[in-house]
Motif scaffolding. Structure first.
Motif, PDB file in Angstrom:
ATOM      1  N   VAL A 412      76.478 105.925  87.802  1.00 40.71           N
ATOM      2  CA  VAL A 412      77.024 104.710  87.190  1.00 40.71           C
ATOM      3  C   VAL A 412      75.993 103.598  87.332  1.00 40.71           C
ATOM      4  CG1 VAL A 412      78.837 102.959  87.290  1.00 40.71           C
ATOM      5  CG2 VAL A 412      79.408 105.367  87.651  1.00 40.71           C
ATOM      6  N   SER A 413      75.790 102.848  86.241  1.00 40.71           N
ATOM      7  CA  SER A 413      74.836 101.739  86.239  1.00 40.71           C
ATOM      8  C   SER A 413      75.580 100.416  86.201  1.00 40.71           C
ATOM      9  CB  SER A 413      73.895 101.839  85.038  1.00 40.71           C
ATOM     10  OG  SER A 413      73.130 103.032  85.100  1.00 40.71           O
ATOM     11  N   ILE A 414      75.076  99.447  86.965  1.00 41.34           N
ATOM     12  CA  ILE A 414      75.653  98.108  87.001  1.00 41.34           C
ATOM     13  C   ILE A 414      74.566  97.107  86.646  1.00 41.34           C
ATOM     14  CG2 ILE A 414      76.850  96.383  88.386  1.00 41.34           C
ATOM     15  CD1 ILE A 414      76.686  99.826  89.807  1.00 41.34           C
ATOM     16  N   GLU A 415      74.859  96.224  85.701  1.00 39.69           N
ATOM     17  CA  GLU A 415      73.941  95.151  85.342  1.00 39.69           C
ATOM     18  C   GLU A 415      74.691  93.830  85.448  1.00 39.69           C
ATOM     19  OE1 GLU A 415      71.899  95.676  81.654  1.00 39.69           O
ATOM     20  OE2 GLU A 415      71.873  97.858  81.837  1.00 39.69           O
ATOM     21  N   LEU A 416      74.056  92.852  86.087  1.00 35.58           N
ATOM     22  CA  LEU A 416      74.659  91.536  86.262  1.00 35.58           C
ATOM     23  C   LEU A 416      73.718  90.459  85.759  1.00 35.58           C
ATOM     24  CD1 LEU A 416      76.050  91.774  89.916  1.00 35.58           C
ATOM     25  CD2 LEU A 416      77.356  92.021  87.804  1.00 35.58           C
ATOM     26  N   MET A 417      74.288  89.429  85.157  1.00 32.79           N
ATOM     27  CA  MET A 417      73.504  88.243  84.831  1.00 32.79           C
ATOM     28  C   MET A 417      74.415  87.025  84.907  1.00 32.79           C
ATOM     29  SD  MET A 417      72.878  88.321  80.700  1.00 32.79           S
ATOM     30  CE  MET A 417      72.022  86.750  80.804  1.00 32.79           C
ATOM     31  N   LYS A 418      73.793  85.880  85.138  1.00 33.68           N
ATOM     32  CA  LYS A 418      74.545  84.630  85.278  1.00 33.68           C
ATOM     33  C   LYS A 418      73.653  83.501  84.786  1.00 33.68           C
ATOM     34  CE  LYS A 418      76.868  81.764  88.807  1.00 33.68           C
ATOM     35  NZ  LYS A 418      78.302  81.877  88.446  1.00 33.68           N
ATOM     36  N   GLY A 419      73.690  83.266  83.477  1.00 37.88           N
ATOM     37  CA  GLY A 419      72.899  82.197  82.903  1.00 37.88           C
ATOM     38  C   GLY A 419      71.411  82.480  82.935  1.00 37.88           C
ATOM     39  N   LEU A 420      70.620  81.410  82.764  1.00 40.69           N
ATOM     40  CA  LEU A 420      69.170  81.544  82.653  1.00 40.69           C
ATOM     41  C   LEU A 420      68.428  81.119  83.914  1.00 40.69           C
ATOM     42  CD1 LEU A 420      68.749  80.141  79.030  1.00 40.69           C
ATOM     43  CD2 LEU A 420      68.967  82.524  79.753  1.00 40.69           C
TER      44      LEU A 420
END
Length: 653
Positions: A412-420
């Protein structure tokens, strides 16, 4: 003997010769990209409001012949559940995302829609064995399949004819679909439609109980909305009769009562949200079955006539509900226990900031095949993507920082982002069947500083909290969405969606009480006129300006007055800022190539001092818009630049 062509070739420079050779090559030598499956304007409307979308909760349903069991689409698979149970059994698990099931009258088959790549094809499931097979192979969009009462035919909507939505029917025998017949012909309307194609469409088909006719929704002879309810014999070329006209917006989806006397459908007639309405089968005046400031959609009558099942977003996300008829009380059918086709485990996702506190973020969780997963009650959203990079459409959900997701055992792959201002994080883990895998990730902030004392504030000046989408948004949930995208300020522009204004309750609120010290939700307005250009109105005192639009043909607001200059004066008198939003789709050339744009009044209003800002990065062509902005700057008009996504925050797309 030397030919005239050879003499000409010898006299040409080498570069010109190459250009000539390239220009005379056969078109077959240079493969062209395939045509899109749908030829309609404003794809963001029909994609969200009509085409099936991946959601964590149930999105469409049908009854089994026993009136005690339902089949429904949830999280991209088909599930079966008894109405007296909380156990949902998974029936399909790929290879695509599966939607819009309909159970055959004899109970042997379920026809459904499966999305793989650009196409949506009809598939067949045998519930007893679990076997599936593909029924259509058109490479186009085929949706809304419905069995005839005798099980001998299937009616559905397809773009196989000229890439427009039309109704088809095909015989069904021994598990195979026969040659489809186009039931509704194509007509190009002279009416001045803006959000809809010049070509009439036909959608939402259902059979009359005798199996001789169909009822569908069409905008024949209408400018606004997806149109009224029509009835026609279920044969090619039959002349339809309009049963009732109202505006509708892609999701009426009528269904007959078992005795054939009534039609239940979804409508926002005189309201801001879609509810269930009942009308005589022969037409006439409808009356409402449900009430509420949320949507009730996709109604299906049980074969015994005792219940109507439907989809509701009254809690924000989607839920399946059952309405007793007659009685009027409805209840939720919870799928709190799920029996999956594959062994599964759980992923416990924790997201923290630089101080170790839980923080909201945008999350993408996929299995080894690229299939997307989300928590049971999360809102699934669609992201634009390149099909050359991944097989499935890119999806994400907003996590508050602590979520549990049920996933298949394996990688399972997890990708996170929160703005720039924060670097994205990626992690790949192995999940074992029956166990929980802990994933704790950090997204430390790296603020963009302006000197030593100040930092940049991140904002979106153009968001619509509710705009007719799958979910029901609230200011508190919009705060969560803003925090997940690292936005300090969100301007919710209240606006009409056809005849309704879903966020009218926030009129005059200003800074919403749900705001936090670090995240502000501020309610403004977008004034709609596709002739002069759309306006953003920020920070005004009092309620929104009504009517909130002008230049709507064949309505009481058909006049081009008030102009945008008039609206600017009214708004400025209330202390507001006025801006042109998503102004240009292409570089305007009024002298050499005069053409109407969505911001024709902009230069005049700038010269008159009416404009306080322009959306440069927007839901438009930013290069064309920036080009106009630079010309205005060079003329001495110091207009601040703004950025607005025009995000419909309650959309699944």
């Amino acid at each position: 003997m030397e030919s005239p062509m050879s003499r000409l070739s010898l006299s040409l420079p080498l570069g010109s010769l190459l250009l000539a050779l390239l220009s005379t090559r056969s078109p077959c030598a240079a493969p062209q990209p395939p045509l899109p499956a749908i030829d309609l304007p404003h794809s963001y409307y029909y994609r969200e409001l009509y085409l099936p979308q991946l959601t964590s909760g149930p999105s469409s349903l049908a009854w089994a012949p026993d009136s005690r069991t339902l089949v429904f689409s949830m999280a991209g698979s088909l599930w079966r559940q008894r109405t007296d149970s909380t156990l949902a059994e998974q029936l399909t698990d790929g290879p695509g995302y599966d939607y819009q099931p309909d159970w055959s009258p004899d109970g042997r088959y379920i026809v459904y829609v499966s999305t793989q790549g650009q196409a949506m094809e009809l598939w067949l499931l045998e519930p007893a064995s679990g076997r599936t097979r593909q029924l259509t192979h058109t490479g186009t969009v085929n949706v809304e399949p419905r069995w005839s009462p005798d099980g001998g035919r299937i009616v559905y909507v397809s773009t196989a004819y000229h890439r427009h939505f039309h109704v088809f029917a095909a015989d069904f025998r021994d598990g195979e679909l026969g040659e489809p017949a186009l039931l509704t012909g194509e007509n190009k309307s002279p009416l001045p439609r803006y959000y809809y194609s010049a070509y009439d469409h036909e959608i939402n088909p259902t059979w009359t109980r005798d199996g001789k006719s169909i009822v569908f929704v069409s905008n024949r002879g209408r400018i606004h909305g997806t149109g009224g309810l029509w009835r026609a014999a279920a044969v090619a070329g039959a002349e339809p009769v309009e049963l009732r006209y109202e505006e509708t917006s892609w999701g009426a989806r009528p269904d007959f009562s078992p005795d054939g006397a009534r039609i239940v459908y979804s409508s926002y007639l005189g309201r801001n949200w879609m509810q269930l309405w009942l009308m005589p089968a022969s037409g006439g005046e409808p009356f409402p079955l449900t009430y509420g400031e949320w949507d009730e959609t996709g109604p299906r009558w049980s074969p015994d006539g005792a219940q109507i099942a439907f989809i509701s977003n009254r809690g924000g996300d989607l839920q399946l509900r059952l309405l007793r008829f007659p009685a009027g009380n409805s209840r939720a059918l919870e799928a709190s226990n799920r029996r999956r086709l594959r062994p599964s485990g759980a992923l416990h996702l924790t997201v923290r900031d630089e101080q170790g506190s839980l923080t909201a973020a945008r999350a993408v969780v996929t299995d080894a095949s690229g299939r997307f997963y989300a928590p049971a009650h999360a809102w699934t959203h669609h992201a634009e993507f390149d099909r050359n990079e991944q097989p499935f459409e890119a999806r994400y959900f907003h996590t508050a920082g602590d979520d549990v997701i049920e996933v298949p055992a394996g990688t399972v792959s997890i990708e996170l982002m929160k703005g720039l201002a924060r670097a994205p994080e990626r992690r790949t883990v192995e999940v074992r069947a029956g166990s929980t895998t802990e994933v704790d990730l950090a997204l430390p902030a790296r603020p963009w500083l302006d000197g030593s004392e100040r930092r940049w504030v991140s904002a979106d000046v153009h968001v619509h909290m509710n705009y007719g989408g799958h979910y029901r948004n609230t200011p508190a949930h919009l705060v969560l969405q803003a925090q997940a995208e690292d936005l300090d300020i969100v301007e919710n522009l209240i606006v009409n969606k056809e005849q309704r204004i879903p966020d009218i309750a926030s009129s005059g609120v200003g800074v919403d009480p749900a705001s936090t010290a670090g995240t502000l939700v501020v309610h403004g307005q977008e004034f709609h006129t596709s002739y002069w250009g759309h306006l953003g109105i920020l920070g005004f005192r009092g309620g929104i300006l009504l009517p909130g639009y002008a230049g709507y043909p064949n309505t009481a607001a058909a006049s081009l007055s008030p102009t945008n200059a008039d609206i600017a004066d009214l708004a400025h008198a209330r202390g507001a800022l006025i801006g042109y939003v998503h102004p240009f789709e292409e570089d305007p050339q009024p002298l050499t190539r005069p053409a109407h744009t969505d911001a024709d009044e902009l230069p005049v209003d700038v010269a008159l001092g009416k404009v306080d800002y322009m959306e440069i990065v927007a839901f438009a062509d930013h290069k064309a818009t920036a080009g106009v902005w630079y010309r205005l700057l060079n003329l001495g008009f110091r207009i601040p630049a703004a950025a607005g996504t025009d995000a419909m925050a309650n959309y699944a797309t």
